[in-house]
Design a protein around this motif. Structure first.
Motif, PDB file in Angstrom:
ATOM      1  N   UNK A 117      -1.098  -8.554   6.394  1.00 58.38           N
ATOM      2  CA  UNK A 117       0.261  -8.065   6.647  1.00 58.38           C
ATOM      3  C   UNK A 117       0.460  -6.889   5.703  1.00 58.38           C
ATOM      4  N   UNK A 118       0.694  -5.724   6.260  1.00 57.22           N
ATOM      5  CA  UNK A 118       0.686  -4.509   5.436  1.00 57.22           C
ATOM      6  C   UNK A 118       2.115  -4.085   5.097  1.00 57.22           C
ATOM      7  N   UNK A 119       2.406  -4.106   3.805  1.00 58.11           N
ATOM      8  CA  UNK A 119       3.714  -3.650   3.322  1.00 58.11           C
ATOM      9  C   UNK A 119       3.526  -2.224   2.792  1.00 58.11           C
ATOM     10  N   UNK A 120       3.878  -1.250   3.602  1.00 61.21           N
ATOM     11  CA  UNK A 120       3.757   0.141   3.166  1.00 61.21           C
ATOM     12  C   UNK A 120       4.909   0.509   2.238  1.00 61.21           C
ATOM     13  N   UNK A 121       4.693   1.502   1.395  1.00 64.05           N
ATOM     14  CA  UNK A 121       5.746   1.961   0.497  1.00 64.05           C
ATOM     15  C   UNK A 121       5.967   3.450   0.696  1.00 64.05           C
ATOM     16  N   UNK A 122       7.217   3.837   0.821  1.00 68.45           N
ATOM     17  CA  UNK A 122       7.554   5.266   0.798  1.00 68.45           C
ATOM     18  C   UNK A 122       7.335   5.731  -0.633  1.00 68.45           C
ATOM     19  N   UNK A 123       6.348   6.582  -0.841  1.00 72.12           N
ATOM     20  CA  UNK A 123       5.868   6.848  -2.210  1.00 72.12           C
ATOM     21  C   UNK A 123       6.086   8.300  -2.632  1.00 72.12           C
TER      22      UNK A 123
ATOM     23  N   UNK B  19       0.818  -1.219   0.000  1.00 66.55           N
ATOM     24  CA  UNK B  19       0.000   0.000   0.000  1.00 66.55           C
ATOM     25  C   UNK B  19       0.848   1.265   0.000  1.00 66.55           C
ATOM     26  N   UNK B  20       0.388   2.225  -0.796  1.00 63.75           N
ATOM     27  CA  UNK B  20       0.893   3.591  -0.708  1.00 63.75           C
ATOM     28  C   UNK B  20       0.110   4.276   0.423  1.00 63.75           C
ATOM     29  N   UNK B  21       0.519   5.473   0.801  1.00 58.72           N
ATOM     30  CA  UNK B  21      -0.159   6.150   1.915  1.00 58.72           C
ATOM     31  C   UNK B  21      -1.647   6.367   1.658  1.00 58.72           C
ATOM     32  N   UNK B  22      -1.996   6.780   0.423  1.00 59.48           N
ATOM     33  CA  UNK B  22      -3.415   7.047   0.131  1.00 59.48           C
ATOM     34  C   UNK B  22      -4.213   5.741   0.095  1.00 59.48           C
TER      35      UNK B  22
END
Ligand code: SF4
Ligand code: SF4
Ligand code: SF4
Length: 314
Positions: free
Chosen positions: A121-127, A98-101
């Motif tokens: 399991x949430x893999x966030x991305x610095x976007x 996921x991106x922040x939005x």
């Protein structure tokens, strides 16, 4: 943020930051699948056109090693995590990129009991940003090809995820086109606003792409599809179009994550995210409510507090 010598066509950031995020996503996805911690990773893979990307449900380490994060990763993958959509995924805990939005949409789905936090399991991305609609994906991401929502993004770095892939490079300050557009709308008289939206909605062909791509349009039977009795005329005529857009806007008020996917996929270039933003602004001004990266059990239109503004009741 740094200003630098940025023009609309200057590459926005060093492409190496996307490559670093890609490497981190692959490493985490492969680890999760090999350890049996998840049954699938919902991420992105390269699309058929140069620079494009498409959703991928990776169930093997080999597939996970092909996942990417590029400016072409426009889709909001939270779309795949409503109860109904998860029936198409392998059973068990899944991971999602996921991106922040997108994370705001995921938080909204958790708040609406569509899934539990420990089921994902949430893999966030610095976007740094993604391409906007109509961008030339073969060229490096630049201000002119950046999605409008990204120009004034406040959620480049997701919070509360299990891991964050990549690091955020310095970003230039850019003119906030969406805020300027909303200000122009606000400056109109009610009659001018009505004329503006009537003209926009008249172009709608009722393809319903905006509904299909929205993480919050998960009802198994949409009111707007019913014909016994018919609530909304389903053919693309002015009265039905206006009714459809009012139903859509009200249904999403206080829930919309602002991912702008509805606007991106609209083939008729209808400024749907302007309407979303207008609704979000109204809810903030009336009730102090806004969507966040944290699940909220009750939204502005599904709860009542003494002192809520009632001036709209005539
Ligand atoms: S709005 Fe922010 S988090 Fe979302 S795609 Fe744009 S830059 Fe990334
Ligand atoms: S995507 Fe655009 S044209 Fe299609 S139904 Fe939605 S607003 Fe209308
Ligand atoms: S209404 Fe549009 S911007 Fe809002 S969550 Fe749905 S697709 Fe995203």
């Amino acid at each position: 943020m740094t200003q630098g010598q940025q023009t609309e066509s200057t590459p926005l950031v060093d492409p190496a930051c996307y490559a670093a995020a890609t490497a981190a996503i692959r490493a985490e996805a492969v680890r999760l699948l090999e350890a049996g911690e998840v049954t699938a990773v919902v991420g992105y893979r390269a699309g058929r056109r140069a620079g494009s990307a498409m959703p991928e449900v990776a169930t093997t380490a080999e597939a996970a090693a092909q996942l990417i994060f590029t400016p072409g990763c426009q889709n909001n993958l939270a779309l795949f995590l409503s109860k109904a959509k998860r029936e198409a995924l392998p059973k068990g805990k899944v991971a999602v990129v996921v991106k922040g939005c997108d994370l705001r949409a995921l938080a909204g789905l958790i708040g609406e009991s569509q899934l539990k936090r420990d089921e994902v399991h949430v893999i966030g991305v610095a976007c740094p940003g993604v391409y906007g609609a109509g961008a030339d994906l073969a060229k490096p991401l630049a201000a002119e090809s950046l999605a409008r929502k990204c120009r004034e993004c406040k959620v480049h770095l997701p919070e509360g995820t299990d891991v964050v892939a990549g690091t955020l490079p310095p970003l230039p300050d850019l003119a906030p086109l969406e805020a300027e557009e909303l200000a122009r709308l606000e400056a109109m008289t009610p009659q001018e606003r009505w004329a503006f939206w009537t003209e926009q909605f008249a172009r709608c062909i009722r393809c319903l792409a905006c509904r299909q791509v929205c993480p919050f349009c998960f009802c198994t039977q949409c009111l707007c599809d019913r014909n016994r009795p018919q609530a909304v005329d389903t053919s693309p005529r002015p009265a039905g179009n206006t009714a459809w857009h009012i139903v859509r806007a009200m249904h999403l008020a206080g829930r919309c994550a602002g991912c702008a996917e509805c606007e991106r996929v609209c083939p008729m270039d209808i400024p749907l995210n302007l309407l979303n933003r207008k609704m979000a602004q109204e809810l903030f001004e009336l009730y102090g409510f806004e969507t966040t990266m944290q699940p909220q059990e009750q939204g502005a239109l599904t709860s009542y507090r003494d002192g809520d503004d009632q001036s709209f009741i005539k």
